[in-house]
Scaffold this active site. Structure first.
Site, PDB file in Angstrom:
ATOM      1  N   GLY A  16     -18.956  29.222 -63.943  1.00 27.31           N
ATOM      2  CA  GLY A  16     -18.229  30.180 -63.195  1.00 27.31           C
ATOM      3  C   GLY A  16     -16.646  29.600 -63.650  1.00 27.31           C
ATOM      4  O   GLY A  16     -16.565  28.492 -64.225  1.00 27.31           O
ATOM      5  N   ARG A 103     -15.954  24.317 -44.215  1.00 23.38           N
ATOM      6  CA  ARG A 103     -14.764  23.626 -43.854  1.00 23.38           C
ATOM      7  C   ARG A 103     -14.420  23.299 -42.411  1.00 23.38           C
ATOM      8  O   ARG A 103     -13.538  22.374 -42.255  1.00 23.38           O
ATOM      9  CB  ARG A 103     -13.334  24.548 -44.589  1.00 23.38           C
ATOM     10  CG  ARG A 103     -13.503  24.429 -46.188  1.00 23.38           C
ATOM     11  CD  ARG A 103     -12.337  25.410 -46.776  1.00 23.38           C
ATOM     12  NE  ARG A 103     -12.432  25.644 -47.853  1.00 23.38           N
ATOM     13  CZ  ARG A 103     -12.440  26.932 -48.604  1.00 23.38           C
ATOM     14  NH1 ARG A 103     -11.851  27.726 -47.913  1.00 23.38           N
ATOM     15  NH2 ARG A 103     -12.556  26.937 -49.964  1.00 23.38           N
ATOM     16  N   CYS A 132      -7.745  27.362 -52.078  1.00 24.64           N
ATOM     17  CA  CYS A 132      -6.778  26.938 -53.009  1.00 24.64           C
ATOM     18  C   CYS A 132      -5.171  27.009 -52.486  1.00 24.64           C
ATOM     19  O   CYS A 132      -4.458  26.009 -52.891  1.00 24.64           O
ATOM     20  CB  CYS A 132      -7.158  27.768 -54.347  1.00 24.64           C
ATOM     21  SG  CYS A 132      -7.367  29.463 -53.695  1.00 24.64           S
ATOM     22  N   SER A 162      -8.101  34.445 -61.064  1.00 25.59           N
ATOM     23  CA  SER A 162      -8.833  33.349 -61.215  1.00 25.59           C
ATOM     24  C   SER A 162      -9.522  33.058 -59.837  1.00 25.59           C
ATOM     25  O   SER A 162     -10.498  32.302 -59.829  1.00 25.59           O
ATOM     26  CB  SER A 162      -8.533  32.495 -62.098  1.00 25.59           C
ATOM     27  OG  SER A 162      -7.178  31.780 -61.473  1.00 25.59           O
ATOM     28  N   HIS A 245      -1.471  29.865 -58.622  1.00 29.57           N
ATOM     29  CA  HIS A 245      -1.026  30.651 -57.240  1.00 29.57           C
ATOM     30  C   HIS A 245       0.583  30.169 -57.127  1.00 29.57           C
ATOM     31  O   HIS A 245       0.812  29.017 -57.382  1.00 29.57           O
ATOM     32  CB  HIS A 245      -1.812  30.313 -56.388  1.00 29.57           C
ATOM     33  CG  HIS A 245      -3.281  30.510 -56.004  1.00 29.57           C
ATOM     34  ND1 HIS A 245      -3.613  31.697 -57.187  1.00 29.57           N
ATOM     35  CD2 HIS A 245      -4.372  30.430 -55.255  1.00 29.57           C
ATOM     36  CE1 HIS A 245      -5.024  31.888 -56.824  1.00 29.57           C
ATOM     37  NE2 HIS A 245      -5.282  31.305 -55.687  1.00 29.57           N
TER      38      HIS A 245
HETATM   39  P1  A2P Z   1     -24.195  32.534 -63.022  1.00 30.17           P
HETATM   40  O1  A2P Z   1     -23.135  32.674 -64.296  1.00 30.17           O
HETATM   41  O2  A2P Z   1     -25.385  32.222 -63.793  1.00 30.17           O
HETATM   42  O3  A2P Z   1     -24.049  33.866 -62.476  1.00 30.17           O
HETATM   43  P2  A2P Z   1     -17.352  32.783 -60.539  1.00 30.17           P
HETATM   44  O4  A2P Z   1     -16.812  32.314 -59.286  1.00 30.17           O
HETATM   45  O5  A2P Z   1     -16.762  32.540 -61.854  1.00 30.17           O
HETATM   46  O6  A2P Z   1     -17.755  34.179 -60.345  1.00 30.17           O
HETATM   47  O7  A2P Z   1     -18.629  31.779 -60.897  1.00 30.17           O
HETATM   48  C1  A2P Z   1     -20.068  31.777 -60.054  1.00 30.17           C
HETATM   49  C2  A2P Z   1     -20.807  30.922 -60.332  1.00 30.17           C
HETATM   50  O8  A2P Z   1     -21.824  30.596 -59.370  1.00 30.17           O
HETATM   51  C3  A2P Z   1     -21.486  30.891 -61.597  1.00 30.17           C
HETATM   52  O9  A2P Z   1     -21.648  29.596 -62.246  1.00 30.17           O
HETATM   53  C4  A2P Z   1     -22.749  31.753 -61.300  1.00 30.17           C
HETATM   54  O10 A2P Z   1     -23.685  31.462 -62.171  1.00 30.17           O
HETATM   55  C5  A2P Z   1     -22.995  30.802 -59.760  1.00 30.17           C
HETATM   56  N1  A2P Z   1     -23.902  31.376 -59.272  1.00 30.17           N
HETATM   57  C6  A2P Z   1     -23.805  32.804 -58.651  1.00 30.17           C
HETATM   58  N2  A2P Z   1     -25.000  32.988 -57.635  1.00 30.17           N
HETATM   59  C7  A2P Z   1     -25.717  31.856 -57.624  1.00 30.17           C
HETATM   60  C8  A2P Z   1     -27.003  31.520 -57.102  1.00 30.17           C
HETATM   61  N3  A2P Z   1     -27.435  32.394 -56.456  1.00 30.17           N
HETATM   62  N4  A2P Z   1     -27.710  30.220 -57.628  1.00 30.17           N
HETATM   63  C9  A2P Z   1     -26.942  29.520 -58.284  1.00 30.17           C
HETATM   64  N5  A2P Z   1     -25.665  29.808 -58.928  1.00 30.17           N
HETATM   65  C10 A2P Z   1     -25.149  30.996 -58.823  1.00 30.17           C
END
Ligand code: A2P
Length: 336
Positions: A16, A103, A132, A162, A245
């Protein structure tokens, strides 16, 4: 946590916007990592992340992912944190969680290393990284609070996409492309078009009419500053900026502080960079702060409408100081 020469560190949400930054910050700051465990959803399993020049395989997050993990940085959203942080803590991992899940829990310290570093000592397996917008605001306000006691804060934020995550960054780009091609954009992440627009809506609305994001700025500021009397009223706005931000912050203090006093105090404050020379068009913008560690403060002025008041413009990289960097700084305190 036992002291070691190097630690096994997991990053939950490794693919992410914040997770990627966490891995970069761990590398940049030479955090003593013996083994990196990148965790994400099953969609990303089989892919890799780059760490110190090596491709490290991403694993799907599972209940048994934390065996042997000393520290886990969580950035996969509130639901994942709510479910998996206690599982990790039970396995002996210290969790540093970037979500809102823990939190305000009384057993969970909420830490900004420049403000309340010793709160880390009281953790019971989970430490929370604040919101943030709150992080950058308290880094700038704590030294002024120590000098003159802040009674009330009126803040308006201008928050980049972001902060919502990768999909929102893609949405801004796609909408810009559509609009420049005279095509009607179709918002998916936000309820309205974000390109060339501003949305006074971050997180859910509460019955009071405030959003959860706005209330986080009150409750988290009080917890981090250890002062339940500070009043904070916020309006949080999403703007079409990729990273960084910005905040217009008005404070009312018990003791008088001139703009020069505030400038002098902030110029020696940890984590703060005073960037304030309007005569030469010098004031912080998100583009200045993106990719930087410091909280930039400019436009420091006395509020002439009240006895003891100041106006500030506070800008920081929300992915770094607002998330990944603050989390890694907490990890650094832990191993100190
Ligand atoms: P993935 O890329 O495999 O979906 P962002 O905040 O940029 O949207 O990123 C969210 C992050 O959280 C990504 O790495 C995403 O992985 C991960 N994520 C979302 N849902 C899950 C889940 N159920 N289990 C583990 N990681 C998750």
């Amino acid at each position: 946590m036992k002291k070691k020469s190097a630690y096994c560190v997991a990053v939950v949400g490794a693919t992410g916007a914040v997770g990627t930054e966490m891995i970069e910050v761990l590398e940049e700051r030479k955090f003593p990592v013996e083994k990196l465990v990148p965790l994400a959803s099953s969609r990303s399993a089989g892919g890799t992340v780059m760490f110190h020049g090596q491709d490290i395989p991403i694993q799907a997050l599972q209940k048994d992912s934390f065996a042997g993990v000393d520290i886990a940085l969580f950035s996969a959203g509130t639901d994942v944190s709510r479910e998996y942080a206690p599982i990790a803590a039970k396995a002996g991992t210290v969790v540093i969680d970037n979500s809102a899940a823990w939190r305000m829990d009384k057993d969970v310290p909420l830490v900004v290393p420049e403000v309340n570093p010793h709160d880390v000592l009281h953790h019971k397996g989970i430490i929370a990284n604040p919101n943030c917008s709150t992080i950058q605001m308290v880094v700038a306000l704590k030294p002024l609070h120590d000098a003159a006691r802040i009674r009330r804060v009126v803040v308006t934020t201008f928050q980049s996409v972001s902060g919502t995550g990768r999909e929102a960054m893609d949405e801004l780009m796609d909408e810009c492309k559509d609009l420049l091609g005279f095509k009607e954009p179709t918002p998916k992440v936000y309820p309205h078009q974000i390109a060339f627009n501003c949305l006074p809506h971050i997180d859910e609305f509460l019955p009071s009419g405030y959003t959860k994001e706005e209330m986080k700025m009150l409750h988290e500021t009080r917890k981090i500053m250890g002062d339940s009397t500070i009043q904070v009223t916020a309006t949080t706005v999403r703007v079409p900026v990729y990273v960084g931000h910005s905040e217009s912050v008005n404070i009312e203090t018990e003791k008088k502080l001139s703009a020069n006093d505030a400038r002098a105090i902030l110029s020696t404050a940890p984590g703060v960079l005073v960037y304030d020379d309007p005569a030469h068009q010098i004031y912080p913008t998100p583009l200045d702060a993106a990719g930087k560690d410091e909280v930039y403060v400019g436009r420091i002025r006395e509020d002439e409408s009240i006895q003891n008041g100041l106006n500030l413009w506070v800008v920081a990289d929300n992915l770094r100081k607002g998330a990944a960097l603050n989390a890694v700084q907490i990890a650094e305190l832990l191993i100190k």
